[in-house]
Design a protein around this motif. Structure first.
Motif, PDB file in Angstrom:
ATOM      1  N   SER A  85       0.821  -1.215   0.000  1.00  0.00           N
ATOM      2  CA  SER A  85       0.000   0.000   0.000  1.00  0.00           C
ATOM      3  C   SER A  85       0.856   1.267   0.000  1.00  0.00           C
ATOM      4  N   TRP A  86       2.152   1.110   0.310  1.00  0.00           N
ATOM      5  CA  TRP A  86       3.038   2.279   0.363  1.00  0.00           C
ATOM      6  C   TRP A  86       3.404   2.691  -1.054  1.00  0.00           C
ATOM      7  N   GLN A  87       3.173   3.952  -1.404  1.00  0.00           N
ATOM      8  CA  GLN A  87       3.222   4.383  -2.796  1.00  0.00           C
ATOM      9  C   GLN A  87       4.550   4.960  -3.281  1.00  0.00           C
ATOM     10  N   GLY A  88       5.487   5.259  -2.413  1.00  0.00           N
ATOM     11  CA  GLY A  88       6.726   5.908  -2.838  1.00  0.00           C
ATOM     12  C   GLY A  88       7.643   4.987  -3.631  1.00  0.00           C
ATOM     13  N   ASN A  89       8.520   5.584  -4.448  1.00  0.00           N
ATOM     14  CA  ASN A  89       9.559   4.804  -5.120  1.00  0.00           C
ATOM     15  C   ASN A  89      10.520   4.263  -4.074  1.00  0.00           C
ATOM     16  N   ARG A  90      10.900   3.005  -4.205  1.00  0.00           N
ATOM     17  CA  ARG A  90      11.724   2.387  -3.163  1.00  0.00           C
ATOM     18  C   ARG A  90      13.218   2.620  -3.430  1.00  0.00           C
ATOM     19  N   THR A  91      13.566   3.890  -3.403  1.00  0.00           N
ATOM     20  CA  THR A  91      14.949   4.312  -3.569  1.00  0.00           C
ATOM     21  C   THR A  91      15.519   4.676  -2.197  1.00  0.00           C
ATOM     22  N   LEU A  92      16.829   4.893  -2.145  1.00  0.00           N
ATOM     23  CA  LEU A  92      17.465   5.281  -0.882  1.00  0.00           C
ATOM     24  C   LEU A  92      16.863   6.561  -0.325  1.00  0.00           C
ATOM     25  N   SER A  97      11.340   7.627   4.945  1.00  0.00           N
ATOM     26  CA  SER A  97       9.876   7.773   4.959  1.00  0.00           C
ATOM     27  C   SER A  97       9.194   6.422   5.096  1.00  0.00           C
ATOM     28  N   PHE A  98       9.756   5.407   4.436  1.00  0.00           N
ATOM     29  CA  PHE A  98       9.218   4.053   4.527  1.00  0.00           C
ATOM     30  C   PHE A  98       9.307   3.543   5.960  1.00  0.00           C
ATOM     31  N   LEU A  99      10.449   3.741   6.593  1.00  0.00           N
ATOM     32  CA  LEU A  99      10.627   3.296   7.976  1.00  0.00           C
ATOM     33  C   LEU A  99       9.636   4.002   8.900  1.00  0.00           C
ATOM     34  N   GLU A 100       9.448   5.301   8.688  1.00  0.00           N
ATOM     35  CA  GLU A 100       8.513   6.067   9.518  1.00  0.00           C
ATOM     36  C   GLU A 100       7.083   5.593   9.316  1.00  0.00           C
ATOM     37  N   ALA A 101       6.746   5.222   8.072  1.00  0.00           N
ATOM     38  CA  ALA A 101       5.380   4.783   7.761  1.00  0.00           C
ATOM     39  C   ALA A 101       5.020   3.477   8.470  1.00  0.00           C
ATOM     40  N   PHE A 102       6.015   2.627   8.697  1.00  0.00           N
ATOM     41  CA  PHE A 102       5.731   1.325   9.303  1.00  0.00           C
ATOM     42  C   PHE A 102       6.237   1.196  10.732  1.00  0.00           C
ATOM     43  N   ALA A 103       6.549   2.328  11.332  1.00  0.00           N
ATOM     44  CA  ALA A 103       6.871   2.355  12.759  1.00  0.00           C
ATOM     45  C   ALA A 103       5.639   2.850  13.506  1.00  0.00           C
TER      46      ALA A 103
END
Length: 246
Positions: A85-92, A97-103
């Motif tokens: 469901s996370w929409q951002g490009n999975r770049t460095l 932001s990815f870590l913050e979204a799933f914390a």
């Protein structure tokens, strides 16, 4: 007189060209964004698709293993957190932001557990150079009392990492499977406070290969993810460990 067969041939429509069906290989190639250096397919996989994908890769590269041994290296879908469901490009750039979204609490990423060498987050990469890049990407979470540990073999000796872990409060550790397992085995790396395990799965190198695409990286990763200390906690209600694929 004109030949009726010839006239019929001239008036007949040209034969239809058979459309080439896309092969799995061509579909896989379309998922590779070489400009961003990522395999976009990983982001679209839910936990079941990821579990199936891991099983296929393990079977492919573990041809010398028995069916029992391959089964021991299986990660069930129920153990994997669905991040599709996370929409951002999975770049460095977007990893923080990815870590913050799933914390559960984004601010907790900036705090380290009180026990030295006991990170709340481990990020697993396929190679030391890539792990070093990840360390730089997540440095925004580091502070005097919250170190980001370099837990890979590139230019760093095990003894140095043992000394670092035993003397520093560490919130995030970034490493490669073999070195992480070595540090776990010698007791320097504690999993007591570990809350999330993140696999750097989307990144591809110049040859369009990711950590899941090569035997030398996939098999150590499979052995690491299925370590009893980790596998027993993926579905643990009291002390859950989130397994995330970035």
């Amino acid at each position: 007189m004109s030949n009726p067969k010839k006239r019929g041939a001239e008036s007949a429509p040209p034969p239809k060209k058979n459309k080439k069906r896309k092969t799995k290989s061509s579909r896989d190639d379309e998922a590779l964004d070489t400009d961003l250096g990522i395999n976009t397919l990983v982001a679209r996989m839910d936990n079941q698709l990821l579990a199936d994908h891991l099983a296929q890769k393990t079977t492919r590269f573990g041809g010398d293993l028995s069916s029992v041994e391959l089964s021991d290296l299986t990660v069930p879908a129920s153990c994997i957190r669905d991040t599709s469901s996370w929409q951002g490009n999975r770049t460095l750039e977007h990893l923080p932001s990815f870590l913050e979204a799933f914390a559960q609490d984004a601010e907790s990423l900036k705090k380290a557990p009180k026990k030295n060498g006991s990170p709340h987050t481990l990020i697993v990469a396929g190679a030391g150079l890539r792990a070093a890049d990840i360390v730089r990407a997540v440095r925004k979470f580091s502070s005097k009392d919250n170190a980001v540990a370099k837990l890979f073999a590139k230019h760093i000796k095990v003894d140095e990492q043992v000394a670092f872990l035993t003397s520093r409060k560490t919130g995030i550790g970034v490493g490669t499977p073999a070195r992480l397992m070595e540090l776990m085995d010698n007791g320097a790396l504690s999993l007591d406070k570990l809350q999330r395990l993140v696999v750097d799965a989307s990144h591809i190198d110049q040859k369009k290969r990711g950590v899941l695409d090569m035997k030398d990286t996939m098999m150590p990763l499979a052995r690491f993810l299925t370590r009893e200390e980790l596998k027993s906690r993926y579905g643990d209600e009291k002390k859950p460990l989130a397994l995330l694929f970035y």
